[in-house]
Write a protein that holds these residues in place. Structure first.
Motif, mmCIF file in Angstrom:
data_model
loop_
_atom_site.group_PDB
_atom_site.id
_atom_site.type_symbol
_atom_site.label_atom_id
_atom_site.label_comp_id
_atom_site.label_asym_id
_atom_site.label_seq_id
_atom_site.Cartn_x
_atom_site.Cartn_y
_atom_site.Cartn_z
ATOM 1 N N GLN A 114 0.824 -1.213 0.000
ATOM 2 C CA GLN A 114 0.000 0.000 0.000
ATOM 3 C C GLN A 114 0.855 1.258 0.000
ATOM 4 O OE1 GLN A 114 -2.247 -1.072 3.449
ATOM 5 N NE2 GLN A 114 -3.996 -1.768 2.242
ATOM 6 N N ALA B 13 2.392 4.725 -1.856
ATOM 7 C CA ALA B 13 1.795 5.746 -2.716
ATOM 8 C C ALA B 13 2.788 6.871 -2.960
ATOM 9 C CB ALA B 13 0.526 6.302 -2.081
ATOM 10 N N GLN C 20 -3.613 8.641 3.319
ATOM 11 C CA GLN C 20 -2.931 8.504 2.047
ATOM 12 C C GLN C 20 -3.079 9.778 1.227
ATOM 13 O OE1 GLN C 20 -1.020 6.327 0.672
ATOM 14 N NE2 GLN C 20 -1.417 4.256 1.404
ATOM 15 N N GLY D 276 -2.774 11.360 -5.177
ATOM 16 C CA GLY D 276 -1.940 10.197 -4.901
ATOM 17 C C GLY D 276 -2.159 9.105 -5.927
ATOM 18 N N HIS E 205 -1.643 5.270 -6.187
ATOM 19 C CA HIS E 205 -1.417 4.206 -5.213
ATOM 20 C C HIS E 205 -0.936 2.917 -5.854
ATOM 21 C CE1 HIS E 205 -4.170 6.170 -1.935
ATOM 22 N NE2 HIS E 205 -3.393 7.047 -2.543
#
Lengths: 243, 455
Positions: free
Chosen positions: B131, B133, B146, B155, B157
């Protein structure tokens, strides 16, 4: 007297002062900013030298080197060779031009089929212009027809040129302008550019691009502000903002 | 000749103030050049004269501070650990929810006075869930979410390849990425877009609605995740230079389509040669132009202007030659003969300039006598650059132009037409940029002159 440098941007409804919230920059403020810009003499000298060299003013470039101490970014001797080729085409001596350009660098024509074709086309035009009809037909058949087969665009150009022969009175011929000296100049420009490119030099002087950049920058700024513009490139005079 | 000098001396009194304007302008230029050259000269360790031109080149750049490492002042409170080199981040624990992301911003926001800004992130370890980013966030961003999950943030990802911009739901954007991949995030100020890359190829772009400063940002969110950041110290995987060149080419092709009056450049060059007194060049240029094809049909916009620019052309040429070769004394002598009103006030700015330069030339001669190996190595070496003499030559040239009785405003004598056009160009670029939130390139003549050079 018709002025050459006149460029105007007609006011669109969007530009009318009461219809927008555009920023206004007055004359004094703008002149202060202009004064603050740092333009170095060395750079403007280089621009001028770049113009002289790219456009082929060899002797003027040499004199400018002496008077200003600016280094031409190209060997001046190569300019002479290039100019000789260009002049040959401009005077209609295509065979001479081809010989010279091959002496200079045989790869130029080898790697440039379009230029090569246009030179041959010019040769054909010169033969027609000089009334050497039989020779012209022979030349067209042997040299140009095969190339026309390779390439559709070449074929069209070839057909246009040969059409000159069909008209007794060339002024009635729709492609009569091929006989015009401007056609020679076009081809001359093309070969000039090809030589410059082969010498790893940009084929166009930078100055015209900068002038266009100025027009572009002003057009962009017009969308957001009123400010003193330069509309006439020849006088470079500031005009007070429209408001 | 007699009559001319009478009328000139009458107009001198009214012109004194404006003449000072010219001389003071060049005095300022001369001082600026000396100061910066001296400072740079010393810091460069007294280089040879041929390197003196490089001293000017740095001045142009719009000075902005660049992101250089990860910021450790604001932290996501233990959810990220920045390595000692401040260029890597790891997630220390096990994540449980959406508010324990380890987000780190760069130490400074992306600079905006340029065409493009770009940075990269290498996924050293995608950990348990990949996970990771990369993106951009604003100052004050909540560093536990995030990038992209909150308003005014973006972002890209790694776990789902989606782009998040301001909400918890992402949009289809690019491929997923994981251990061993290098992803990059960039801001294109020309197109006002953010773009992202994976392993050297652009994967997508979105419009940049955020207008304020944006921090390059990276994030980790599951056990064992580690990412490394590159702010330019190492070469990028993505060919940024090619991307920039492409952008510039796009802009240039729009510009090239515009049309300008035929022979506009020819006229400007001619005017330049006249203005600065390059008489020999001008004469040769005129001769060569006559034999060009197509014939140059140049219409003088204004007969009056022609007259002004060829005014005392030969004398200005001689003066420039003398000054360029360092013969200041001789130049002053000639001025006394030809244009006494310029040098009659010994306390004027122009006299000060001339005498300073004269002094420098004398010092250099003395230094040679005192057997410095090369006079340029002495501490006044910086003053021997040709550019100092050029300023003096231009100043004298402008002063002489201003003695022309037809001149209404001596400010016209300061700058050539080319100069004025370039200044306008620069001012327009700057204002446009300023109205655009200070984003985008300025106008850099030097860079344009150096571009397009191949080999």
């Amino acid at each position: 007297m018709r002025t050459q440098g006149f460029q105007s941007a007609p006011l669109t409804p969007r530009q009318h002062p009461w219809a927008t919230s555009k920023k206004l920059i007055g004359r004094n403020e703008w002149e202060k900013r202009l004064n603050d810009v740092n333009i170095r003499k060395e750079d403007t000298n280089r621009l001028v030298m770049n113009f002289l060299v790219t456009e082929g003013y060899v002797e003027a470039a040499e004199k400018f080197r002496m008077e200003s101490g600016t280094d031409p970014d190209i060997d001046l001797a190569t300019i002479l060779d290039r100019m000789a080729v260009k002049k040959a085409v401009q005077s209609g001596n295509v065979e001479e031009a081809i010989e010279k350009v091959n002496d200079l660098n045989p790869e130029i024509l080898d790697t440039n089929p379009q230029l090569s074709f246009h030179l041959q086309q010019q040769r054909l035009i010169e033969l027609i212009r000089n009334g050497k009809i039989e020779e012209a037909l022979e030349f067209a058949q042997e040299e140009l027809a095969p190339r026309g087969e390779e390439n559709q665009a070449f074929l069209e150009d070839l057909e246009k040129t040969v059409a000159l022969l069909a008209f007794e009175d060339v002024s009635k011929c729709p492609v009569g302008d091929l006989l015009d000296v401007s056609q020679r100049l076009k081809t001359a420009s093309e070969i000039n550019a090809a030589i410059l490119t082969s010498q790893s030099h940009e084929k166009d002087p930078k100055l015209p691009s900068l002038l266009k950049m100025l027009i572009w920058a002003q057009n962009q700024l017009d969308e957001k502000a009123f400010y003193p513009r330069i509309t006439n490139l020849s006088t470079a005079s500031l005009e007070n903002p429209a408001v | 000749m007699e009559e001319a000098s009478l009328s000139l001396s009458l107009s001198t009194t009214t012109n004194t103030n404006t003449n000072d304007l010219i001389a003071n302008y060049y005095l300022q230029q001369w001082r600026l050049k000396s100061k910066s050259a001296a400072a740079k000269f010393e810091s460069m360790g007294f280089p040879e004269p041929q390197f003196l031109t490089q001293i000017d080149e740095d001045e142009e750049d719009d000075k902005e501070e660049l992101p250089s490492e990860l910021d450790t002042l604001n932290s996501s409170g233990g959810f990220s650990i920045v390595g000692p080199d401040k260029l890597s981040v790891r997630y220390p624990s096990v994540n449980h929810h959406g508010h324990d992301v380890g987000v780190v911003q760069a130490n400074r926001p992306a600079p905006s006075k340029r065409l493009v800004y770009y940075f990269e992130m290498y996924v050293e370890n995608a950990g348990a869930k990949g996970q990771v980013a990369i993106g951009f966030t604003t100052p004050g961003f909540r560093l536990r979410r995030q990038p992209g999950w909150e308003l005014n943030s973006y972002g890209y990802h790694g776990d789902d390849g989606l782009l998040y911009r301001g909400q918890a739901k992402g949009e289809t954007f690019g491929p997923v990425y994981s251990t061993g991949d290098t992803v990059g995030g960039g801001i294109n100020y020309a197109s006002q877009e953010l773009f992202f890359t994976k392993n050297g190829a652009v994967v997508g772009a979105v419009f940049k609605d955020v207008k304020g400063p944006l921090f390059p940002t990276v994030a980790v969110h599951s056990q064992h995740e580690v990412v490394n950041v590159n702010f330019g110290k190492k070469p990028f995987v993505f060919d940024l230079k090619a991307y920039e060149a492409q952008e510039r080419a796009k802009q240039n092709s729009t510009i090239e389509k515009l049309s300008i009056p035929q022979n506009a450049s020819y006229g400007i060059v001619r005017s330049y040669l006249q203005h600065y007194g390059y008489e020999d060049t001008l004469k040769t240029f005129d001769v060569e132009s006559r034999s060009t094809l197509p014939p140059i049909s140049f219409v003088q916009e204004n007969g009056f202007t022609e007259d002004m620019n060829t005014y005392s052309l030969n004398q200005r040429k001689v003066l420039r030659q003398l000054i360029r070769s360092g013969q200041i004394g001789d130049a002053i002598g000639k001025l006394k003969d030809w244009f006494p009103q310029i040098v009659q006030d010994g306390a004027s700015a122009i006299c000060f300039l001339l005498h300073c330069q004269n002094f420098i030339e004398l010092v250099r001669d003395c230094a040679a006598l005192l057997a410095y190996e090369l006079p340029q190595k002495s501490s006044v070496g910086y003053l021997l650059g040709d550019s100092q003499r050029e300023i003096i030559a231009d100043a004298v040239n402008a002063m002489v132009l201003s003695t022309n009785p037809s001149v209404k405003d001596s400010r016209e004598c300061l700058h050539s037409r080319l100069d004025r056009l370039l200044r306008q160009l620069s001012a327009c670029f700057l204002e446009k940029r300023s109205l655009n939130g200070d984003q985008g390139e300025g106008f850099h003549l030097h860079r344009i002159l150096n571009s397009g050079r191949k080999g």
